[in-house]
Every structure is written in structure tokens, then in C-alpha cells.
Design a protein around this motif. Structure first.
Motif, PDB file in Angstrom:
ATOM      1  N   LEU A   1       0.830  -1.201   0.000  1.00  0.00           N
ATOM      2  CA  LEU A   1       0.000   0.000   0.000  1.00  0.00           C
ATOM      3  C   LEU A   1       0.867   1.254   0.000  1.00  0.00           C
ATOM      4  CD1 LEU A   1      -2.738   1.373   0.002  1.00  0.00           C
ATOM      5  CD2 LEU A   1      -2.827   1.057   2.487  1.00  0.00           C
ATOM      6  N   GLU A   2       2.012   1.215   0.673  1.00  0.00           N
ATOM      7  CA  GLU A   2       2.942   2.350   0.641  1.00  0.00           C
ATOM      8  C   GLU A   2       3.351   2.664  -0.792  1.00  0.00           C
ATOM      9  OE1 GLU A   2       5.122   1.652   4.970  1.00  0.00           O
ATOM     10  OE2 GLU A   2       6.152   1.055   3.140  1.00  0.00           O
ATOM     11  N   ASP A   3       3.718   1.619  -1.542  1.00  0.00           N
ATOM     12  CA  ASP A   3       4.107   1.816  -2.941  1.00  0.00           C
ATOM     13  C   ASP A   3       2.964   2.403  -3.752  1.00  0.00           C
ATOM     14  OD1 ASP A   3       6.645   0.789  -2.473  1.00  0.00           O
ATOM     15  OD2 ASP A   3       6.143  -1.217  -3.197  1.00  0.00           O
ATOM     16  N   PHE A   4       1.770   1.842  -3.580  1.00  0.00           N
ATOM     17  CA  PHE A   4       0.622   2.324  -4.334  1.00  0.00           C
ATOM     18  C   PHE A   4       0.248   3.749  -3.929  1.00  0.00           C
ATOM     19  CE2 PHE A   4      -3.936   2.959  -4.958  1.00  0.00           C
ATOM     20  CZ  PHE A   4      -3.978   2.857  -6.339  1.00  0.00           C
ATOM     21  N   ALA A   5       0.267   4.033  -2.639  1.00  0.00           N
ATOM     22  CA  ALA A   5      -0.090   5.373  -2.162  1.00  0.00           C
ATOM     23  C   ALA A   5       0.855   6.423  -2.733  1.00  0.00           C
ATOM     24  CB  ALA A   5      -0.070   5.413  -0.631  1.00  0.00           C
ATOM     25  N   ASP A   6       2.143   6.125  -2.738  1.00  0.00           N
ATOM     26  CA  ASP A   6       3.104   7.078  -3.301  1.00  0.00           C
ATOM     27  C   ASP A   6       2.840   7.295  -4.786  1.00  0.00           C
ATOM     28  OD1 ASP A   6       4.278   7.384  -0.843  1.00  0.00           O
ATOM     29  OD2 ASP A   6       6.150   6.391  -1.361  1.00  0.00           O
ATOM     30  N   PHE A   7       2.542   6.221  -5.516  1.00  0.00           N
ATOM     31  CA  PHE A   7       2.221   6.359  -6.937  1.00  0.00           C
ATOM     32  C   PHE A   7       0.962   7.205  -7.120  1.00  0.00           C
ATOM     33  CE2 PHE A   7      -0.578   4.787 -10.332  1.00  0.00           C
ATOM     34  CZ  PHE A   7       0.100   5.325 -11.404  1.00  0.00           C
ATOM     35  N   TYR A   8      -0.071   6.891  -6.368  1.00  0.00           N
ATOM     36  CA  TYR A   8      -1.336   7.615  -6.516  1.00  0.00           C
ATOM     37  C   TYR A   8      -1.159   9.105  -6.231  1.00  0.00           C
ATOM     38  CZ  TYR A   8      -6.144   9.106  -5.881  1.00  0.00           C
ATOM     39  OH  TYR A   8      -7.339   9.778  -6.001  1.00  0.00           O
ATOM     40  N   LEU A   9      -0.459   9.429  -5.171  1.00  0.00           N
ATOM     41  CA  LEU A   9      -0.344  10.823  -4.752  1.00  0.00           C
ATOM     42  C   LEU A   9       0.618  11.638  -5.600  1.00  0.00           C
ATOM     43  CD1 LEU A   9      -0.418  10.154  -0.920  1.00  0.00           C
ATOM     44  CD2 LEU A   9      -2.240  11.185  -2.291  1.00  0.00           C
ATOM     45  N   THR A  10       1.631  10.999  -6.186  1.00  0.00           N
ATOM     46  CA  THR A  10       2.633  11.744  -6.961  1.00  0.00           C
ATOM     47  C   THR A  10       2.510  11.541  -8.463  1.00  0.00           C
ATOM     48  OG1 THR A  10       4.276   9.966  -6.962  1.00  0.00           O
ATOM     49  CG2 THR A  10       4.287  11.486  -5.067  1.00  0.00           C
ATOM     50  N   GLY A  11       1.864  10.449  -8.875  1.00  0.00           N
ATOM     51  CA  GLY A  11       1.794  10.123 -10.297  1.00  0.00           C
ATOM     52  C   GLY A  11       3.041   9.432 -10.809  1.00  0.00           C
ATOM     53  N   GLN A  12       3.981   9.139  -9.904  1.00  0.00           N
ATOM     54  CA  GLN A  12       5.218   8.462 -10.293  1.00  0.00           C
ATOM     55  C   GLN A  12       5.461   7.266  -9.382  1.00  0.00           C
ATOM     56  OE1 GLN A  12       8.461  11.193 -10.450  1.00  0.00           O
ATOM     57  NE2 GLN A  12       7.531  12.420 -12.040  1.00  0.00           N
ATOM     58  N   PHE A  13       5.988   6.218  -9.978  1.00  0.00           N
ATOM     59  CA  PHE A  13       6.300   5.019  -9.193  1.00  0.00           C
ATOM     60  C   PHE A  13       7.555   5.241  -8.365  1.00  0.00           C
ATOM     61  CE2 PHE A  13       3.864   3.287 -12.756  1.00  0.00           C
ATOM     62  CZ  PHE A  13       2.956   2.496 -12.077  1.00  0.00           C
ATOM     63  N   ARG A  14       7.580   4.608  -7.210  1.00  0.00           N
ATOM     64  CA  ARG A  14       8.807   4.585  -6.409  1.00  0.00           C
ATOM     65  C   ARG A  14       9.841   3.751  -7.157  1.00  0.00           C
ATOM     66  NH1 ARG A  14       8.869   5.339  -1.059  1.00  0.00           N
ATOM     67  NH2 ARG A  14      10.233   3.558  -0.812  1.00  0.00           N
ATOM     68  N   PRO A  15      11.095   4.120  -7.101  1.00  0.00           N
ATOM     69  CA  PRO A  15      12.130   3.355  -7.818  1.00  0.00           C
ATOM     70  C   PRO A  15      12.202   1.885  -7.378  1.00  0.00           C
ATOM     71  CG  PRO A  15      13.026   5.425  -7.005  1.00  0.00           C
ATOM     72  CD  PRO A  15      11.642   5.303  -6.448  1.00  0.00           C
ATOM     73  N   ASP A  16      11.847   1.605  -6.129  1.00  0.00           N
ATOM     74  CA  ASP A  16      11.926   0.237  -5.616  1.00  0.00           C
ATOM     75  C   ASP A  16      10.607  -0.526  -5.717  1.00  0.00           C
ATOM     76  OD1 ASP A  16      10.575   1.713  -3.702  1.00  0.00           O
ATOM     77  OD2 ASP A  16      11.659   0.894  -1.998  1.00  0.00           O
ATOM     78  N   ASP A  17       9.630   0.008  -6.434  1.00  0.00           N
ATOM     79  CA  ASP A  17       8.333  -0.662  -6.590  1.00  0.00           C
ATOM     80  C   ASP A  17       8.451  -1.739  -7.666  1.00  0.00           C
ATOM     81  OD1 ASP A  17       5.735  -1.505  -6.913  1.00  0.00           O
ATOM     82  OD2 ASP A  17       4.906   0.494  -7.273  1.00  0.00           O
ATOM     83  N   TRP A  18       8.538  -2.987  -7.244  1.00  0.00           N
ATOM     84  CA  TRP A  18       8.753  -4.096  -8.169  1.00  0.00           C
ATOM     85  C   TRP A  18       7.549  -4.344  -9.086  1.00  0.00           C
ATOM     86  CZ3 TRP A  18       5.566  -8.357  -7.893  1.00  0.00           C
ATOM     87  CH2 TRP A  18       4.815  -8.486  -6.733  1.00  0.00           C
ATOM     88  N   MET A  19       6.410  -3.755  -8.766  1.00  0.00           N
ATOM     89  CA  MET A  19       5.206  -3.972  -9.579  1.00  0.00           C
ATOM     90  C   MET A  19       4.946  -2.834 -10.568  1.00  0.00           C
ATOM     91  SD  MET A  19       2.751  -6.615  -8.301  1.00  0.00           S
ATOM     92  CE  MET A  19       1.385  -5.823  -9.034  1.00  0.00           C
ATOM     93  N   GLN A  20       5.842  -1.881 -10.684  1.00  0.00           N
ATOM     94  CA  GLN A  20       5.555  -0.703 -11.492  1.00  0.00           C
ATOM     95  C   GLN A  20       5.255  -1.028 -12.950  1.00  0.00           C
ATOM     96  OE1 GLN A  20       8.983   2.041 -12.279  1.00  0.00           O
ATOM     97  NE2 GLN A  20       9.971   0.742 -10.755  1.00  0.00           N
ATOM     98  N   ASN A  21       5.961  -1.954 -13.560  1.00  0.00           N
ATOM     99  CA  ASN A  21       5.697  -2.292 -14.959  1.00  0.00           C
ATOM    100  C   ASN A  21       4.329  -2.943 -15.130  1.00  0.00           C
ATOM    101  OD1 ASN A  21       8.176  -1.269 -15.732  1.00  0.00           O
ATOM    102  ND2 ASN A  21       9.201  -3.254 -15.619  1.00  0.00           N
TER     103      ASN A  21
END
Length: 117
Positions: free
Chosen positions: A50-70
Motif C-alpha cells: 500500500l505504501e508503494d501504491f499510495a506514493d504512486f497515486y499521490l505523486t503520479g510516479q512510481f517509487r524506484p523500488d516498486d517491483w510492480m511498477q511495470n
């Protein structure tokens, strides 16, 4: 080890967020207020995902360490999902079903290096 549950959890974040945005859009001006989405889990929905998703949702960019970004980017493109980003954030509740006790509760879930908005 990657599991189907981790993929399903991320799709759950996406679908529930989209549903919350759709419901928020139906509010009248008098009803409008900040909307935060609470995810409750007994372990299947992990807070770090959820941390990874929340950061993506709020910023519009994936975290560099988010293994699910692709996979997430592909799914959003394939399903033509574009978030309005009207939610102010996400909360997390980890509840042990067998005892009914709260093990973890966080009102504003963000990644480790994310600054509050």
C-alpha cells in the motif's frame, strides 16, 4: 517469493481507489470533504504494498523500488484507467481475525522516504 496474492492485492488497491473516486465525484458541493480510503487486512493486503501504491497515486510516479511498477503501468494502460487523484490518501488497518485485535493502524500511509503533503 512473489505470489498471486501480492498481484491481487495491488489490483484491489487500484479497483477500490477507482470506485472511491467515482463515489467521491457524485458528492454534492455541500457534501464534499476530504476523502481517505481505508484498507483493512488480516495479512493478505500488506502495508508495504500500500505504501508503494499510495506514493504512486499521490505523486503520479512510481517509487524506484516498486517491483510492480511495470505490471501496474501496463494494467492501467490496458484498462484505460486514469486516476483523478481526488483522494487525500490511504489508511491501513491490520486486524487479527482470530482475536479481533488491531495489530497495526496507520492513518496516512506513505513510503519510507515520502514527505507528507
Amino acid at each position: 517469493m512473489l505470489s498471486g496474492l501480492e498481484f491481487k492485492a495491488r489490483w484491489t488497491f487500484i479497483q477500490r481507489t477507482r470506485e472511491a473516486e467515482e463515489k467521491e465525484a457524485l458528492l454534492s458541493p455541500e457534501e464534499k470533504a476530504p476523502v481517505r480510503l481505508l484498507f483493512c487486512s488480516n495479512g493478505a493486503l500488506r502495508k508495504d504494498a500500500l505504501e508503494d501504491f499510495a506514493d504512486f497515486y499521490l505523486t503520479g510516479q512510481f517509487r524506484p523500488d516498486d517491483w510492480m511498477q511495470n505490471a501496474v503501468a501496463r494494467y492501467l494502460a490496458d484498462e484505460n484507467i486514469v486516476f483523478s487523484r481526488t483522494l487525500i490518501g490511504f489508511s491501513y488497518l491490520y486486524l487479527r481475525w482470530e482475536t479481533g485485535e488491531t495489530e497495526d493502524f496507520q492513518i496516512d500511509v506513505r513510503g519510507p522516504s515520502a514527505e507528507p503533503i
